[in-house]
Structures are given as structure tokens and as C-alpha cells.
Design an enzyme around this catalytic site. Structure first.
Site, PDB file in Angstrom:
ATOM      1  N   SER A  96      -0.092   6.556 -10.568  1.00  0.00           N
ATOM      2  CA  SER A  96       0.209   7.583 -11.561  1.00  0.00           C
ATOM      3  C   SER A  96       0.667   6.963 -12.882  1.00  0.00           C
ATOM      4  CB  SER A  96       1.309   8.509 -11.037  1.00  0.00           C
ATOM      5  OG  SER A  96       2.545   7.815 -10.951  1.00  0.00           O
ATOM      6  N   GLU A 145      -4.336   0.733 -13.654  1.00  0.00           N
ATOM      7  CA  GLU A 145      -5.325   1.816 -13.695  1.00  0.00           C
ATOM      8  C   GLU A 145      -4.582   3.074 -13.278  1.00  0.00           C
ATOM      9  OE1 GLU A 145      -7.295   4.529 -12.158  1.00  0.00           O
ATOM     10  OE2 GLU A 145      -8.770   3.275 -11.139  1.00  0.00           O
ATOM     11  N   HIS A 178       0.837  -1.197   0.000  1.00  0.00           N
ATOM     12  CA  HIS A 178       0.000   0.000   0.000  1.00  0.00           C
ATOM     13  C   HIS A 178       0.873   1.249   0.000  1.00  0.00           C
ATOM     14  CE1 HIS A 178      -3.871   1.690  -0.025  1.00  0.00           C
ATOM     15  NE2 HIS A 178      -4.475   0.865   0.810  1.00  0.00           N
ATOM     16  N   ALA A 179       0.240   2.406  -0.203  1.00  0.00           N
ATOM     17  CA  ALA A 179       0.952   3.685  -0.129  1.00  0.00           C
ATOM     18  C   ALA A 179       1.430   3.907   1.304  1.00  0.00           C
ATOM     19  CB  ALA A 179       0.032   4.818  -0.561  1.00  0.00           C
ATOM     20  N   CYS A 220      -9.592   9.498  -9.358  1.00  0.00           N
ATOM     21  CA  CYS A 220      -9.109   9.290 -10.740  1.00  0.00           C
ATOM     22  C   CYS A 220     -10.219   9.553 -11.752  1.00  0.00           C
ATOM     23  CB  CYS A 220      -8.574   7.870 -10.904  1.00  0.00           C
ATOM     24  SG  CYS A 220      -7.126   7.511  -9.886  1.00  0.00           S
TER      25      CYS A 220
END
Length: 466
Positions: A222, A243, A170-171, A277
């Protein structure tokens, strides 16, 4: 099988610690120690062992685990939503809704995965022939921070119902959410190793992509991150689902219901503080209704209450990180220098960015060409529906788009002309378990959700028996 968090190899550099900050208060809400190479190797071995057993289980057995997981999410909704809001600033009602959406995703695939993955009989000159859909093995996932629960459940539920297991990177600013998700899977009765979180940085991911035990990789992030991962995965002949960025157009034609179109435009652009997004980022408005539409949008934006994301009255929280707010500020200043008109907003205080509306945005403007990830909407005037289509397609991205018109016959024709993965007519673009989501051009490839999404996490195997 639990491995102590504090274990570290001797004679190795001291481990790195990741801190998650509350973007509204800038207080530290969690610290997480980076996994060592040995810990990551153990997780890989667990995943490999777990996948054999998990794939051998029936769809009913897997579905039961997901039904328990949905129940857990609903019973612990308040505490899970609070973790999300504290880590990335999402207003509390949106966090609560995100947990509920994850629970619904569990139930959807628990009910439909078996029928979606039924083997197909295909007549040939053989006695029997067809296609089956089988698991790829271990799915490595690299997920973003903007929907820290939903982005994970969006890929993980269909991937696991297909018989795969997963390792989630994960981020770093939402590692608390990642740990909470793994805890939820364990509490719901999933076997050890089926869902694992990696507290790791980019270097560890590079070695994992190269590992033959990893079956495929999925990334939401990104354009730059997607291109880098695709190149690395391609060098190791690994399938990817990507994505990536979006610069979605919202087209408003002269016969649109302007009240509904304006409300949808503001909802789409300002949801999650604009960090979506598939948000409508470019408003392409016909000149005949541009003044009226702009007035309605401006009124709605100016009445958005910004503040503490834990306050029930707040409609717009902070951006998730300071660097994100600073990037948006630079984009705004450049857009103004390029001739855009500031109608409202534009001020930043730390991570808090005022909801902003720009007019007279030209196709060469940074606000038109780039993805602006925050509460900034850009209005561009068009003289015809064909100019709207041309400008909508004048983007390197192709995630989704929306058309507002009461002529549904015309809308269907125009929808086919848009170079995007999804088109919504008279509705806010959103993800739905029953419909595929994904992009074209620089917005990525592959699909998540629906039948297409679960099959993208499968090996398509042909059978020919004579």
C-alpha cells in the site's frame, strides 16, 4: 544448518502465532510461529555467508539452479496452486497460471541475466573506462498476498541472478505460500541461506532495515506501507524499490472495438477478484460510445459465476480477507452516497463480494479518487480524448493505463501524455519479464523485470584505468 522451529529464548514472552484462513470457508489452513530475534539473527548470518559464495559463482551456475527451480515448479504445480487458492481465495486456474508464470520467469533470467548485466565500456580520456553491475548483498523483501508466488518471483529471480541473496517477509495470511517457496528453492539445489522466509511481524522488519548487513529493501504494498518503509530506510541510507497502489484508467475512444474493449475491461477489473494493482479501476468512456460500452460490460459482469475457487466453473472467488471485503463495502456505500449509480452487484456475504459496476462516477467520488481493491468497476463519461487524459492524470497514483482506439498514431501521442509507468494500447495491462514494471507519483519508484528491473538490484560501479 537447519534450526528447529520450536526453539525460543528463555525468559522471553511466548511467541506469536500467525493463522492463515481459507477466505471462502473461514477454516484454518495453517499456523506459523513467529521467529525469535535469535532465529532472525541466525538467518542473517546464513544470508551473509551464502551471499559471498553465491556472488562468486558464474552466471551459468546460477542459471542451472533456476532451471531446476522452473522444473520443480512445473512438476509440483497442482499442489502449489492448491496452497495459494486455499490461503487467499484465488480461483484454481489463476493459481495454476501464476505458478507457470513463475517458472517462465526463472527461465527468462537464466537465459538473459548475463547479457543484461554485461560490463559496459565507455570512452573517456582514460586508457580504459566503463561501468559494471554488481550485487548489493542481502535484499530484504516485503511482499503482499494478492499474487503470493508471482510477486516473490518477480523480484527474487533477477535479484538472485545478479548475485544477491534475499530474505522474504511475506504477508501473514500467506505464510504457507512463503514456506512452500523456500522449500522449492531448497529442493532445486540453491545453497542454504540464498533464499529464506521470515515468519515475522512489522517490529522485526524495523530492526532489519536498520541492520548494516541488509543492502536494500523492496516492497510491494500500500501507499501507506511504502511511505513508512521509505522514511525508515531513508533514515538508514538504504536503497528501496517500491511498487505501491494503483488507480488505473482504461480509456475508451469512439473508434474502439467495443467488444474487445469491454471484454478486456471486465477481465482486467475482475481478475483475481479485483485484487490487482495494475487492474483497470476507472473506465473513462467517450460519450459517443458510453451507452453501448456500458451495456456490453454489464452483460459480461452479470454472467460471471461466483463461488468456490476450487470449482472449475467459478470465475470469481472471494476476497482474501474479511477486513478487505468490509473496506470495499464502505467505499461502495460512500460512492453511492456521492451520486454514483449501481448497475449491478454490491452485495457482500463474508469475504464474497458480488462483481459490481458503478455508473455516473464523478471525479470527486471515492470510487474515482481511491484505490478500490476488489471486484468494483467505475464508469466515468468523457466528452473528448483530452478530457480523458486530464481525468486519467487526476490521480495521486500513476502505475499504468490502457487506451482503446483503432488510431494507433493517436494512441502513441496520448500514451506520452499519461502520467504512469506503463501504457497498454488495445490490450490488458499485465506484467511481462521482458518489460519493466513500476509506477510514478504515489505508486512508487524503481522498477522490476526486464533490464531496468535487474539493474535496480545492482550497484552501478564506474571503472577508470589510466
Amino acid at each position: 544448518m537447519a534450526l528447529a522451529v520450536g526453539v525460543w529464548e528463555k525468559n522471553k514472552p511466548m511467541p506469536k502465532f500467525f493463522k492463515s484462513l481459507n477466505p471462502y470457508t473461514q477454516e484454518i489452513v495453517g499456523e506459523y510461529m513467529e521467529a525469535s530475534p535469535i532465529q532472525i539473527e541466525v538467518k542473517l548470518e546464513w544470508a551473509q555467508m551464502a551471499q559471498r559464495d553465491w556472488a562468486a559463482r558464474s552466471f551459468n551456475d546460477r542459471a542451472t539452479c533456476f532451471e531446476h527451480l522452473a522444473q520443480y515448479l512445473r512438476e509440483h504445480k497442482a499442489e502449489l496452486a492448491l496452497i495459494m487458492t486455499q490461503e487467499m481465495g484465488k480461483i484454481l486456474p489463476e493459481s495454476l497460471g501464476e505458478i507457470e508464470k513463475c517458472a517462465a520467469q526463472c527461465i527468462h533470467y537464466a537465459q538473459h541475466a548475463e547479457s543484461l548485466l554485461q560490463p559496459e565500456n565507455i570512452p573517456t580520456d582514460a586508457k580504459e573506462s566503463g561501468v559494471s553491475y554488481e550485487p548489493v548483498g542481502i535484499v530484504l523483501a516485503i511482499m503482499p498476498w494478492n499474487f503470493p508466488f508471482w510477486q516473490v518471483f518477480r523480484y527474487a529471480v533477477p535479484a538472485l541472478m545478479a548475485g544477491n541473496v534475499t530474505m522474504l517477509k511475506h504477508a501473514p495470511n500467506v505464510f504457507g505460500c512463503a514456506v512452500a517457496i523456500e522449500t522449492a528453492f531448497r529442493a532445486a539445489g540453491f545453497p542454504e541461506g540464498v533464499f529464506q522466509t521470515l515468519i515475522a511481524d512489522v517490529d522485526a522488519i524495523q530492526s532489519l532495515v536498520a541492520d548494516d548487513r541488509i543492502g536494500m529493501i523492496t516492497l510491494t504494498g500500500s501507499e501507506r506501507a511504502g511511505a513508512s518503509l521509505a522514511a525508515l530506510a531513508g533514515s538508514h541510507i538504504k536503497k528501496t524499490v517500491l511498487e505501491l497502489g494503483g488507480n488505473d484508467a482504461l480509456i475508451v475512444l469512439p473508434d474502439a472495438d467495443l467488444d474487445k474493449a469491454a471484454a478486456a475491461a471486465v477481465q482486467s477489473r475482475m481478475m483475481n477478484a479485483g485484487q490487482v494493482c495494475i487492474a483497470a479501476k476507472r473506465f473513462l468512456v467517450h460519450q459517443d460510445v458510453k451507452a453501448a460500452f456500458t451495456e456490453k460490460v454489464l452483460h459480461l459482469i452479470q454472467n460471471l459465476k461466483q463461488g468456490d475457487p476450487l470449482d472449475p466453473a467459478t470465475k470469481l472467488g472471494p476476497l482474501a480477507r474479511l477486513d478487505l471485503a468490509e473496506t470495499l463495502e464502505r467505499q461502495l456505500q460512500k460512492a453511492l452516497a456521492q451520486g454514483a449509480t449501481l448497475l449491478c452487484g454490491g452485495q457482500r456475504n463474508g469475504c464474497n463480494f458480488q462483481p459490481t459496476l458503478l455508473d455516473n462516477v464523478q471525479p470527486d467520488s471515492i470510487a474515482f479518487k481511491e484505490e478500490t481493491f476488489g471486484p468494483l468497476a467505475a464508469i466515468t463519461t468523457v466528452a473528448s480524448e483530452q478530457e480523458a487524459i486530464k481525468l486519467a492524470n487526476q490521480s495521486r497514483y500513476g502505475l499504468s493505463a490502457a487506451i482503446w482506439t483503432q488510431d494507433l498514431y493517436k494512441a502513441k501521442i496520448l500514451a506520452h501524455q499519461l502520467e504512469v509507468g506503463s501504457v497498454f494500447v488495445n490490450a490488458v495491462v499485465r506484467s511481462d519479464s521482458r518489460l519493466p514494471i513500476g509506477g510514478v507519483k504515489k505508486s512508487g519508484y524503481g522498477r522490476e523485470l526486464s533490464e531496468a528491473g535487474i539493474k535496480d538490484f545492482c550497484i552501478v560501479k564506474a571503472h577508470y584505468i589510466n
